[in-house]
Write a protein that holds these residues in place. Structure first.
Motif, mmCIF file in Angstrom:
data_model
loop_
_atom_site.group_PDB
_atom_site.id
_atom_site.type_symbol
_atom_site.label_atom_id
_atom_site.label_comp_id
_atom_site.label_asym_id
_atom_site.label_seq_id
_atom_site.Cartn_x
_atom_site.Cartn_y
_atom_site.Cartn_z
ATOM 1 N N LYS A 301 45.612 -35.164 -41.307
ATOM 2 C CA LYS A 301 46.326 -34.116 -42.048
ATOM 3 C C LYS A 301 45.356 -33.051 -42.544
ATOM 4 N N HIS A 302 44.223 -33.504 -43.072
ATOM 5 C CA HIS A 302 43.247 -32.564 -43.633
ATOM 6 C C HIS A 302 42.700 -31.632 -42.560
ATOM 7 N N ALA A 303 42.469 -32.151 -41.365
ATOM 8 C CA ALA A 303 41.901 -31.351 -40.279
ATOM 9 C C ALA A 303 42.819 -30.213 -39.858
ATOM 10 N N THR A 304 44.120 -30.367 -40.070
ATOM 11 C CA THR A 304 45.076 -29.321 -39.700
ATOM 12 C C THR A 304 45.461 -28.434 -40.881
ATOM 13 N N GLY A 305 44.739 -28.577 -42.005
ATOM 14 C CA GLY A 305 44.992 -27.733 -43.164
ATOM 15 C C GLY A 305 46.116 -28.206 -44.059
ATOM 16 N N LEU A 306 46.654 -29.403 -43.801
ATOM 17 C CA LEU A 306 47.740 -29.950 -44.623
ATOM 18 C C LEU A 306 47.124 -30.744 -45.783
ATOM 19 N N TYR A 307 46.536 -30.020 -46.742
ATOM 20 C CA TYR A 307 45.752 -30.658 -47.789
ATOM 21 C C TYR A 307 46.621 -31.522 -48.709
ATOM 22 N N GLN A 486 44.353 -6.741 -40.495
ATOM 23 C CA GLN A 486 43.790 -7.982 -41.017
ATOM 24 C C GLN A 486 44.779 -8.692 -41.931
ATOM 25 N N ALA A 487 45.535 -7.930 -42.719
ATOM 26 C CA ALA A 487 46.534 -8.534 -43.605
ATOM 27 C C ALA A 487 47.627 -9.238 -42.811
ATOM 28 N N GLN A 488 47.997 -8.656 -41.674
ATOM 29 C CA GLN A 488 49.050 -9.249 -40.848
ATOM 30 C C GLN A 488 48.606 -10.559 -40.207
ATOM 31 N N PHE A 489 47.298 -10.706 -39.983
ATOM 32 C CA PHE A 489 46.771 -11.906 -39.338
ATOM 33 C C PHE A 489 47.146 -13.168 -40.105
ATOM 34 N N VAL A 490 47.174 -13.077 -41.430
ATOM 35 C CA VAL A 490 47.308 -14.287 -42.250
ATOM 36 C C VAL A 490 48.719 -14.489 -42.780
ATOM 37 N N GLN A 491 49.660 -13.710 -42.310
ATOM 38 C CA GLN A 491 51.032 -13.889 -42.778
ATOM 39 C C GLN A 491 51.523 -15.289 -42.436
ATOM 40 N N GLY A 492 52.079 -15.964 -43.440
ATOM 41 C CA GLY A 492 52.600 -17.308 -43.245
ATOM 42 C C GLY A 492 51.589 -18.407 -43.417
ATOM 43 N N ALA A 493 50.305 -18.059 -43.575
ATOM 44 C CA ALA A 493 49.266 -19.078 -43.761
ATOM 45 C C ALA A 493 49.383 -19.686 -45.152
ATOM 46 N N ALA A 494 48.958 -20.952 -45.263
ATOM 47 C CA ALA A 494 49.064 -21.645 -46.554
ATOM 48 C C ALA A 494 48.234 -20.959 -47.628
ATOM 49 N N ASN A 521 51.681 -10.503 -58.715
ATOM 50 C CA ASN A 521 52.797 -11.434 -58.888
ATOM 51 C C ASN A 521 53.194 -12.074 -57.554
ATOM 52 N N THR A 522 53.203 -11.284 -56.477
ATOM 53 C CA THR A 522 53.511 -11.828 -55.153
ATOM 54 C C THR A 522 52.475 -12.870 -54.744
ATOM 55 N N ALA A 523 51.198 -12.564 -55.002
ATOM 56 C CA ALA A 523 50.127 -13.509 -54.657
ATOM 57 C C ALA A 523 50.284 -14.799 -55.448
ATOM 58 N N ARG A 524 50.608 -14.666 -56.715
ATOM 59 C CA ARG A 524 50.789 -15.848 -57.560
ATOM 60 C C ARG A 524 51.942 -16.701 -57.065
ATOM 61 N N GLN A 525 53.070 -16.079 -56.768
ATOM 62 C CA GLN A 525 54.238 -16.832 -56.301
ATOM 63 C C GLN A 525 53.968 -17.500 -54.956
ATOM 64 N N ASN A 526 53.219 -16.829 -54.114
ATOM 65 C CA ASN A 526 52.871 -17.417 -52.821
ATOM 66 C C ASN A 526 52.012 -18.662 -53.009
ATOM 67 N N ILE A 528 51.949 -20.633 -55.640
ATOM 68 C CA ILE A 528 52.793 -21.691 -56.205
ATOM 69 C C ILE A 528 53.689 -22.297 -55.131
ATOM 70 N N ALA A 529 54.236 -21.452 -54.265
ATOM 71 C CA ALA A 529 55.107 -21.941 -53.192
ATOM 72 C C ALA A 529 54.359 -22.845 -52.235
ATOM 73 N N ASN A 530 53.045 -22.621 -52.116
ATOM 74 C CA ASN A 530 52.221 -23.449 -51.229
ATOM 75 C C ASN A 530 51.501 -24.551 -51.993
ATOM 76 N N ASN A 531 52.041 -24.873 -53.174
ATOM 77 C CA ASN A 531 51.523 -25.987 -53.976
ATOM 78 C C ASN A 531 50.047 -25.787 -54.345
ATOM 79 N N LEU A 532 49.714 -24.566 -54.764
ATOM 80 C CA LEU A 532 48.353 -24.235 -55.198
ATOM 81 C C LEU A 532 48.402 -23.686 -56.629
ATOM 82 N N PRO A 533 48.813 -24.501 -57.598
ATOM 83 C CA PRO A 533 48.979 -23.983 -58.964
ATOM 84 C C PRO A 533 47.671 -23.514 -59.593
ATOM 85 N N GLU A 534 46.557 -24.178 -59.288
ATOM 86 C CA GLU A 534 45.302 -23.751 -59.898
ATOM 87 C C GLU A 534 44.836 -22.412 -59.330
ATOM 88 N N PHE A 535 45.042 -22.198 -58.042
ATOM 89 C CA PHE A 535 44.687 -20.893 -57.495
ATOM 90 C C PHE A 535 45.608 -19.817 -58.061
#
Length: 736
Positions: A301-307, A486-494, A521-526, A528-535
């Motif tokens: 899981k970790h190798a595929t970015g599913l932390y 460059q911004a479009q490259f990472v759309q949908g990434a965790a 605010n968008t960055a923060r919500q993203n 949280i949606a990806n289970n990254l509350p500390e970030f």
């Protein structure tokens, strides 16, 4: 053995006959295993294959036979089956030349018999010496790279399905001699956890490795046999085999360790090195098969970015074996990669406490993680990485991580050579390219950075960090099209929230605060949606600091408290909140938080030398004590370009000198920020420093240069919000 088989080409020579012919009755060896090994070595010398033999055929449970073409050269009788082969290597004696009697030349027939006798002695001697020589020759050269494949379970005991690959790799990684293809890059090439030998061989060739190591567990009577094979990647031929048997399931890991060490010797590692770098696998990993299996699933899981998903399995592995040091380490690493630094510290500490239960390499890995993530002692971490690199000069991990640490410290000129060395060690791994790109960005080396960012090889790079760096580079060079690309490259990434945060920072830089607020605010919500509350909390506290310094005290206070709510035990968030609150005059609250984080992390380099000194300086300036503020910030000088602060320490020092009416020193600090803008090219503190530099020049009587600074700011903020406080302050200064 070859001579015995050649006596009866095409006929079966039984195991018993081979035993009697090859070993006398006084020799005590494990005959079946030694006979099988001898057959394997003979095939290796003849470049034969047991699966499709051309010379030596195995007759199951009976013996062997020679199936190639064989023609007799001399018409001599064969040795009697009861007569053993001459024990040449054991009984051959060297007679001094002084004891050799001179004889008359024998007749022709006598010479022929003498020649045949000498051939009868020399051929088996040569064969024996050749066999010994081959056994002592390394299977590979020291500069050859080696890929580690899977370890198959053919024993029928499904508890070992996909379990032994990890301890097998750990045992091979223990060697400082071997130049191993990284597990991540090899796994990326395979794209399939259940890859066949053919697929592994193809991945081996794609990684430019010379040899592939694979393993196999089979049943052997009531016990098990573990076999490790070395294959030449270019043609798929077997280079060598090592195997060890065990009578019970409890001995499987020990047997794997023994077989791995035998193979390390065959590959060219010295006995001295093996003795120095050898820890029993049960100690280095775990004796629990269930724990190993759970750990394996976590690694997948970790190798595929599913932390987040990986954490479930690492915790399960710890439940099965609470002494499993590597499981704690990887659990901490998964939390760190997910931006959850407080939880990462907890598990880094636990792994550090158990580090003696690992190999030397893993001890170094755990110790470096402990100093980086738990205590925050960056220089101690660097020392460990340097030691690691000296012991394992072919290991990419310490080299790459040295570059990372120097980038964090704001010393990109030291990071560049390490990042390049990491790429040289393994060009197939993507992470060092991100590290090199960041070092080039912070060094202002845009020519080299543009080459990296435009390289087609990175067109599909999934590393968000790489595209964030390329986005910043395009921003510096005012290339809006590349920024959007460059911004479009990472759309949908965790970890897309990292890019969204940088985009919001650019909006703030340009004075478009309403747009920046929406972006943060968008960055923060993203996050949280990806289970990254500390970030998410780190994004919020960064925004709080900018609002505090830009003149929005109410919003800054609200954001600081919100960040603490999301991450109440994250020292970076706490320190950032304390600084924002100190800057807006909420001194008691700032002091309370500051005392808390000081007690929690007394050794943290960035905290003790940069972040808390900035808090203390802000408090001193609130009390109109500029000299105390300057004194508080003095320890931060070596860390003025540290990443986490975004060039703010020199800015605060400039404000303190300005408050103390030291115009020359204040100008020098503000100019220092401008001179090092490459270290954080979209930091709003660049423009805030330029604003206060212009004001300082005004106060010192240099109105012409002050006007030039203000004109540059007008250009950057030409589309700023009308109520953007720094813009309003600029207009005030212009009319002084």
């Amino acid at each position: 053995m070859l001579l015995v088989l050649l006596e009866q080409p095409g006929q079966i020579v039984t195991r018993e006959e081979l035993r009697n012919r090859l070993w006398d009755e006084k020799t005590f060896v494990e005959f079946d295993n030694n006979l099988r090994v001898a057959a394997a070595k003979l095939r290796e010398a003849l470049r034969d294959d047991a699966a499709s033999p051309q010379f030596i055929e195995t007759i199951a449970r009976r013996g062997y036979r020679f199936i190639g073409d064989a023609s007799p050269i001399f018409d001599t009788p064969a040795l009697s089956p009861a007569e053993p082969l001459p024990p040449v290597a054991r009984n051959l004696q060297i007679v001094p030349s002084s004891q050799i009697a001179l004889e008359a030349t024998p007749p022709r027939r006598g010479r022929r018999r003498l020649l045949l006798a000498l051939c009868g002695v020399a051929l088996p001697l040569a064969t024996a010496l050749f066999y010994i020589w081959r056994q002592r020759q390394p299977l590979i050269h020291s500069h050859d790279s080696v890929a580690i494949g899977g370890f198959l379970n053919r024993s029928g005991n499904h508890n070992y399905d996909d379990v032994l690959s990890l301890p097998f790799r750990i045992k091979m990684e223990e060697s400082p001699y071997l130049r191993l293809v990284s597990r991540d890059s090899f796994a990326h090439l395979l794209k399939n956890a259940d890859a066949s030998l053919a697929e592994e061989m193809q991945a081996c060739r794609q990684s430019n490795a010379h040899a592939l190591l694979t393993g196999e567990l089979t049943s052997h009577g009531q016990g098990y046999e573990l076999e490790i094979d070395a294959w030449r990647c270019s043609n798929g031929r077997r280079l060598g085999t090592e195997s060890v048997k065990t009578d019970s399931q409890a001995g499987i890991l020990d047997a794997l360790g023994q077989a791995s060490e035998k193979m390390r010797l065959r590959l060219g590692e010295s006995e001295e090195s093996l003795q120095k770098f050898s820890v029993p696998l049960v100690q280095a990993t775990t004796s629990s098969v269930a724990a190993l299996n759970a750990f394996r699933l976590g690694e997948e899981k970790h190798a595929t970015g599913l932390y987040t998903e990986s954490q479930t399995f690492y915790k399960l592995a710890i439940d099965f074996d609470p002494q499993f040091a590597l499981a704690y380490l990887q659990l901490g690493r998964s939390y760190s990669n997910a931006g959850e630094s407080s939880l990462s510290r907890i598990y880094a500490q636990k792994a550090f406490d158990l580090r003696e239960r690992t190999t030397d390499r893993e001890k170094l890995y755990i110790s470096s993680a402990y100093y980086s993530f738990y205590t925050g002692e960056v220089h101690r971490a660097i020392e460990v990485y340097q030691l690691w690199m000296s012991l394992y000069p072919r290991d990419i991990v310490p080299v790459n991580n040295l570059a990372v640490e120097y980038n964090i410290l704001g010393q990109p000129q030291k990071a560049v050579p390490y990042a390049r060395k990491a790429i040289e060690l393994d060009p197939s791994i993507l992470l060092p390219y991100s590290v090199l790109a960041e070092a080039d960005l912070r060094s202002g080396n845009y020519t080299e950075l543009n080459r990296l960012c435009s390289d087609p090889a990175h067109a599909n790079d999934n590393a968000v960090a790489f595209h964030v760096v390329c986005y910043k580079s395009a921003f510096v060079q005012n290339n809006e099209a590349v920024m959007q690309h460059q911004a479009q490259f990472v759309q949908g990434a965790a970890q897309q929230s990292a890019m969204l945060n940088e985009i919001a920072a650019v909006s703030f830089y340009r004075g478009r605060q309403a747009e920046a607020d929406r972006g943060f605010n968008t960055a923060r919500q993203n996050a949280i949606a990806n289970n990254l509350p500390e970030f998410a909390a780190e994004i919020i506290v960064e925004q709080a600091g900018l609002d505090a310094d830009a003149g929005h005290p109410t919003q800054a206070a609200q954001l600081a408290e919100e960040a603490l709510h999301y991450a109440p035990h994250n020292i970076e968030v706490e320190a950032g909140a304390a600084l924002a609150l100190a800057r807006i005059g909420q001194i008691p609250r700032a002091e309370a938080i500051s005392r808390k984080v000081t007690a929690e992390s007394p050794l943290d380099t960035q905290l003790q030398f940069v972040e808390l000194p900035s808090v203390n300086a802000a408090i001193a300036m609130q009390h109109n004590q500029p000299d105390e503020a300057i004194k508080a910030l003095e320890p931060a000088r070596p860390y003025d370009q540290v990443v986490v602060m975004g060039l703010s320490p020199a800015y605060y020092r400039g404000l303190a000198y300005l408050q103390g009416r030291h115009w020359q020193q204040a100008s020098a600090e503000f100019r220092s920020v401008l001179d090092h803008r490459a270290a954080s090219p979209n930091s709003p503190y660049i423009l805030l420093s330029q604003l206060e530099l212009g004001h300082t020049l005004q106060l010192s009587g240099n109105s012409q240069e002050a006007a030039a600074q203000f004109q540059q700011l007008e250009e950057v903020w030409k589309n700023a919000d009308a109520d953007f406080p720094p813009m309003k302050l600029l207009h005030l200064y212009e009319h002084l």
